[in-house]
Enzyme design. Structure first.
Site, short mmCIF file in Angstrom:
data_model
loop_
_atom_site.label_atom_id
_atom_site.label_comp_id
_atom_site.label_asym_id
_atom_site.label_seq_id
_atom_site.Cartn_x
_atom_site.Cartn_y
_atom_site.Cartn_z
N HIS A 173 -3.98 10.45 -7.58
CA HIS A 173 -4.91 10.13 -6.49
C HIS A 173 -4.18 9.35 -5.40
O HIS A 173 -3.48 8.39 -5.68
CB HIS A 173 -6.08 9.30 -7.01
CG HIS A 173 -7.07 8.95 -5.94
ND1 HIS A 173 -7.85 9.90 -5.31
CD2 HIS A 173 -7.38 7.76 -5.35
CE1 HIS A 173 -8.61 9.31 -4.41
NE2 HIS A 173 -8.34 8.02 -4.41
N SER A 174 -4.37 9.78 -4.14
CA SER A 174 -3.82 9.10 -2.97
C SER A 174 -2.30 9.01 -3.09
O SER A 174 -1.63 10.03 -3.18
CB SER A 174 -4.48 7.73 -2.81
OG SER A 174 -4.26 7.20 -1.54
N MET A 175 -1.72 7.81 -3.12
CA MET A 175 -0.27 7.72 -3.31
C MET A 175 0.15 8.45 -4.58
O MET A 175 1.22 9.07 -4.64
CB MET A 175 0.18 6.26 -3.38
CG MET A 175 1.69 6.10 -3.57
SD MET A 175 2.26 4.39 -3.84
CE MET A 175 1.85 4.18 -5.56
#
Length: 262
Positions: A97-99
């Site tokens: 998720h995300s990074m």
């Protein structure tokens, strides 16, 4: 807690909240910037015992808070690759998720190129395709500026951010993580052979649908995009639908990798 029988590197980097000795596949979970392995603990309970869930614990947070933080994607991938290469007993799926989506993608590129791991697929959420660019400078802000960004994305309990001791504990890893992901530059190379499943929030300020669709450019395998109501941390409010999407993606990846019958 980490398995005491694992080598030291694995004990530091991997958390397994529910044993799954009979699992057919391993899901490796890559947390977001400032995040920790425990963010994915509920997922371990839902997906097990048919799926072994290994959650990455980055240095600089929780029980690893005294270790130096990493501030480049390459450094993360070097370390994560070293941890995952020996774990060849089951095929793997990466979920970030995300990074964590960037780290999952770059780790997948590295391990596919080396041929050391049977990677069935990559699931990414809350992140635009690496082939898109945005000029982001959160890592250059002062402490108040970084915390303002965390509050804006609504992924951390506001009460925790109001606690001075907790703020001072998490700020070093937040700054390092934002430095890593905001200075990341995608390099051209072979497309992933494994399929990619993309999850996105329909009101996420960090990624548009068009930016999410461009994940299709980095795989020669299958591609699927699903949108959910919510912002950057739609995973929190859409836990049930997201869990179903993960379960479906895992089943699709396994089916695509199965040898044809007859």
């Amino acid at each position: 807690m980490p398995d005491p029988d694992l080598p030291e590197l694995s004990r530091r980097w991997l958390r397994q909240y529910r044993p799954a000795p009979e699992a057919a596949v391993t899901l490796v979970a890559f947390p977001h910037a400032g995040g920790s392995a425990s963010y994915f603990q509920p997922l371990s309970g839902v997906l097990g015992p048919g799926v072994e869930v290994l959650c990455l614990q980055y240095p600089g947070r929780q029980d690893r808070r005294r270790e130096p933080c990493l501030d480049t994607v390459e450094a993360f991938v070097d370390a994560i690759g070293a941890v995952l290469r020996p774990r060849t007993e089951r095929p793997m799926v990466f979920f970030g998720h995300s990074m964590g989506a960037v780290l999952g993608y770059e780790t997948a590129r590295r391990l596919e190129a080396e041929g050391d791991v049977d990677l069935l697929g990559l699931i990414v959420s809350g992140r635009r395709s690496p082939t898109t660019t945005r000029h982001e400078t959160v890592h250059l802000r002062d402490d108040a500026g970084i915390l303002a960004e965390v509050r804006r994305l609504n992924g951390t309990d506001a009460a925790l951010l109001d606690d001075e001791d907790i703020r001072q504990m998490i700020l070093p890893c937040l700054r390092a993580d934002y430095t890593a992901v905001e200075t990341y530059v995608h390099r051209d190379g072979p497309a992933l052979r494994c399929p990619i499943s993309v999850l996105t929030g329909d009101a996420d300020p960090q990624v548009t649908r068009q930016e999410a669709e461009r994940w299709s450019e980095v795989t020669s395998g299958g591609f699927r995009l699903q949108a959910f109501p919510g912002g950057h941390f739609f995973l929190n409010s859409q836990h049930g639908p997201v869990t179903r999407a993960l379960t479906e993606a895992l089943a699709d990846f396994r089916a695509a990798a199965a040898p044809p019958r007859g």
